[in-house]
Motif scaffolding. Structure first.
Motif, short mmCIF file in Angstrom:
data_model
loop_
_atom_site.label_atom_id
_atom_site.label_comp_id
_atom_site.label_asym_id
_atom_site.label_seq_id
_atom_site.Cartn_x
_atom_site.Cartn_y
_atom_site.Cartn_z
N TYR A 77 0.79 -1.23 0.00
CA TYR A 77 0.00 0.00 0.00
C TYR A 77 0.82 1.29 0.00
N GLY A 78 2.11 1.18 0.27
CA GLY A 78 2.90 2.41 0.44
C GLY A 78 2.63 3.00 1.81
N ASP A 79 2.33 4.28 1.88
CA ASP A 79 2.04 4.95 3.14
C ASP A 79 0.72 4.44 3.71
N LEU A 80 0.79 3.68 4.79
CA LEU A 80 -0.41 3.06 5.35
C LEU A 80 -1.40 4.10 5.86
N ASP A 81 -0.90 5.22 6.34
CA ASP A 81 -1.79 6.24 6.91
C ASP A 81 -2.70 6.87 5.87
N THR A 82 -2.31 6.81 4.61
CA THR A 82 -3.18 7.37 3.57
C THR A 82 -4.30 6.41 3.19
N VAL A 83 -4.15 5.12 3.53
CA VAL A 83 -5.15 4.11 3.15
C VAL A 83 -6.04 3.73 4.33
N PHE A 84 -5.44 3.65 5.54
CA PHE A 84 -6.19 3.17 6.71
C PHE A 84 -6.11 4.18 7.85
N ARG A 85 -7.22 4.26 8.56
CA ARG A 85 -7.24 5.08 9.77
C ARG A 85 -6.56 4.35 10.91
N ASP A 86 -6.69 3.03 10.90
CA ASP A 86 -6.09 2.24 11.99
C ASP A 86 -5.90 0.80 11.52
N ILE A 87 -4.82 0.16 11.96
CA ILE A 87 -4.59 -1.27 11.76
C ILE A 87 -4.18 -1.86 13.10
N GLU A 88 -4.87 -2.89 13.52
CA GLU A 88 -4.53 -3.53 14.79
C GLU A 88 -3.22 -4.29 14.62
N GLU A 89 -2.26 -3.98 15.48
CA GLU A 89 -0.95 -4.60 15.36
C GLU A 89 -0.97 -6.06 15.78
N ARG A 117 -7.14 -6.85 11.75
CA ARG A 117 -8.27 -5.95 11.49
C ARG A 117 -7.75 -4.57 11.13
N ALA A 118 -8.46 -3.88 10.26
CA ALA A 118 -8.10 -2.52 9.86
C ALA A 118 -9.37 -1.70 9.68
N VAL A 119 -9.25 -0.41 9.82
CA VAL A 119 -10.38 0.51 9.63
C VAL A 119 -9.99 1.54 8.59
N THR A 120 -10.85 1.74 7.60
CA THR A 120 -10.58 2.72 6.56
C THR A 120 -10.92 4.12 7.07
N HIS A 121 -10.53 5.12 6.31
CA HIS A 121 -10.86 6.50 6.70
C HIS A 121 -12.36 6.75 6.61
N GLY A 122 -13.06 5.91 5.88
CA GLY A 122 -14.51 6.01 5.83
C GLY A 122 -15.21 5.31 6.97
N GLY A 123 -14.43 4.66 7.86
CA GLY A 123 -15.00 4.01 9.05
C GLY A 123 -15.39 2.56 8.86
N GLU A 124 -15.05 1.98 7.72
CA GLU A 124 -15.40 0.58 7.49
C GLU A 124 -14.32 -0.35 8.03
N THR A 125 -14.75 -1.43 8.71
CA THR A 125 -13.81 -2.41 9.26
C THR A 125 -13.54 -3.50 8.24
N LEU A 126 -12.26 -3.74 8.00
CA LEU A 126 -11.82 -4.77 7.06
C LEU A 126 -10.93 -5.77 7.78
N VAL A 127 -10.64 -6.86 7.11
CA VAL A 127 -9.59 -7.76 7.58
C VAL A 127 -8.55 -7.86 6.48
N LEU A 128 -7.30 -7.87 6.89
CA LEU A 128 -6.18 -7.99 5.97
C LEU A 128 -5.46 -9.30 6.26
#
Length: 414
Positions: free
Chosen positions: A95-107, A120-131
């Protein structure tokens, strides 16, 4: 991953395993618990093909010594995660710069497996994803690891397993692992299965997000669920609903679509709040030729008829026999052990008497390996079905198997 260090550790684990098997074969008392602990610790850290092989073997808990099976089973639920900095490297490559794609990624991952782990990750739009992130460097060491796994599998010759069968099992494992590294192919499989089962109300398959997927990262919408292995203590109605959905899905896969989910360990399945079966992982899907299904149905038909000679003819047709002298007594015992699961009416998969008889058969099967062999071209299919069977056991399923298999057997006879 440092290749030489991995190789040394794999060789060491292989030597320890071989020593335990040799001691047991010579009539000594192998410490299966200690061996299992060593394998868990070593493979959990190394990841990769050897860990995958151990996960596969751990599903054969009707064959392994109980202490060894218990320790290897931990690899399906407690494997040590790879440190976050290494996983972050893989995400940055994608993804390159993670902060531009995700608001948060659980370490901390909420699932760790042999080939990758899930965050788990959360987009800037507030949607929860899994990576689902493939372990960095795994593709580069895969072939070296497979070479060492092939050496480990030679231990099977001590149990009279012919080299041709070991070679077939290895090729099956190698092919499935190479395919499992292709996360873009898994994204396509998820999309295909969502379309295939879009009208099945009791089945949930996460939606892949192609724009965020790459060769080593699979992005999906988050679907919350209770893992199958945690359902054993839940209420009976919920368990039976999930068990029925699982059995219906396996039947449809085999006899309607000619495919089968070939990685049936419990971590790949869950139940959502509505009691629907969630299928998380489609990294291993195999095609099942009609000829293989027909052969297996012929063997099942002979088994349920408790006809040892017909069972032997079916095994010969499948390429599952060698040498001279059919093990007719073993066939009779196997038929007596399996038949109760297919008796008319609802059968209880938690009936310990069935499992006890199957477990008691295991050493007799190993002793007859000079004559009786699993057919080379159905090894992966048999292993997958065995894993799905034990998932039904864990769910304490109650199913009318005679009603399910009757029409299939009648069609095969016709």
């Amino acid at each position: 991953m440092r290749e030489k260090g991995r190789t040394r550790r794999l060789i060491g684990l292989g030597a320890r395993t071989g020593g335990a098997l040799l001691k047991n074969r010579l009539g000594g008392q192998a410490d299966w618990r200690a061996l299992g602990e060593a394998l868990f610790e070593g493979l959990s850290e190394l990841k990769g093909p050897a860990m995958k092989l151990a996960q596969i073997v751990s599903q054969w808990d009707d064959i392994l010594p109980p202490d060894l099976a218990d320790e290897l089973a931990r690899l399906q639920r407690q494997a040590e995660p790879m440190p976050w900095p290494r996983i972050r490297e893989a995400l940055v490559l994608q993804y390159g710069d993670l902060d531009t794609v995700f608001r948060d990624i659980e370490e901390r991952p909420f699932a760790s497996a042999s080939m990758g782990q899930v965050h788990r990750a959360v987009t800037h739009g507030g949607e929860t994803l899994v990576l689902k992130v493939q372990y960095p460097g795994l593709a580069e060491v895969l072939e070296t690891d497979l070479f060492q796994v092939r050496r480990l599998m030679r231990l099977g010759r001590w149990f009279k397993v012919p080299q041709s069968r070991l070679d077939a099992l290895f090729e099956e494992l190698a092919t499935s692992l190479r395919e499992e590294l292709d996360y873009l192919a898994e994204a396509e499989a998820l999309a295909r299965y969502r379309e295939r089962y879009r009208d099945v109300e009791n089945l949930v398959i996460p939606e892949p997000l192609p724009a965020l997927c790459g060769p080593h990262v699979l992005a999906m919408r988050y679907v919350e669920g209770t893992p199958l292995r945690e359902l054993e203590g839940t209420d009976d109605e919920r368990r039976q609903k999930i068990a029925t959905a699982l059995a219906d899905w396996i039947t449809a896969e085999l006899f309607t679509h000619g495919e089968l989910h070939a990685d049936p360990h419990a971590g790949n399945f869950a139940a959502d709040e509505q009691g629907r079966l969630v299928i998380y992982d489609l990294g291993a899907v195999i095609a099942v030729p009609k000829a293989s299904l027909d052969s297996m149905l012929q063997l099942l038909d002979a088994t349920l008829a408790q006809d040892p000679m017909a069972m032997d003819q079916a095994m010969l047709k499948m390429g599952g026999r060698q040498g001279h002298g059919a093990p007719l007594a073993l066939y009779r015992e196997a038929a007596e052990a399996v038949s109760p699961l297919f008796a008319p009416g609802e059968q209880d998969f938690s009936d310990v008497r069935v499992h006890r008889r199957l477990r008691e058969l295991s050493p007799k099967v190993w002793a007859a390996m000079d004559r009786l062999q699993p057919p080379a071209d159905t090894l992966l299919l048999s292993r997958a079905l065995n894993g799905h069977y034990w998932n039904l056991v864990r769910l304490k399923a109650r199913l009318n198997m005679a009603e399910r298999t009757g029409p299939l057997l009648a069609r095969a006879r016709g």
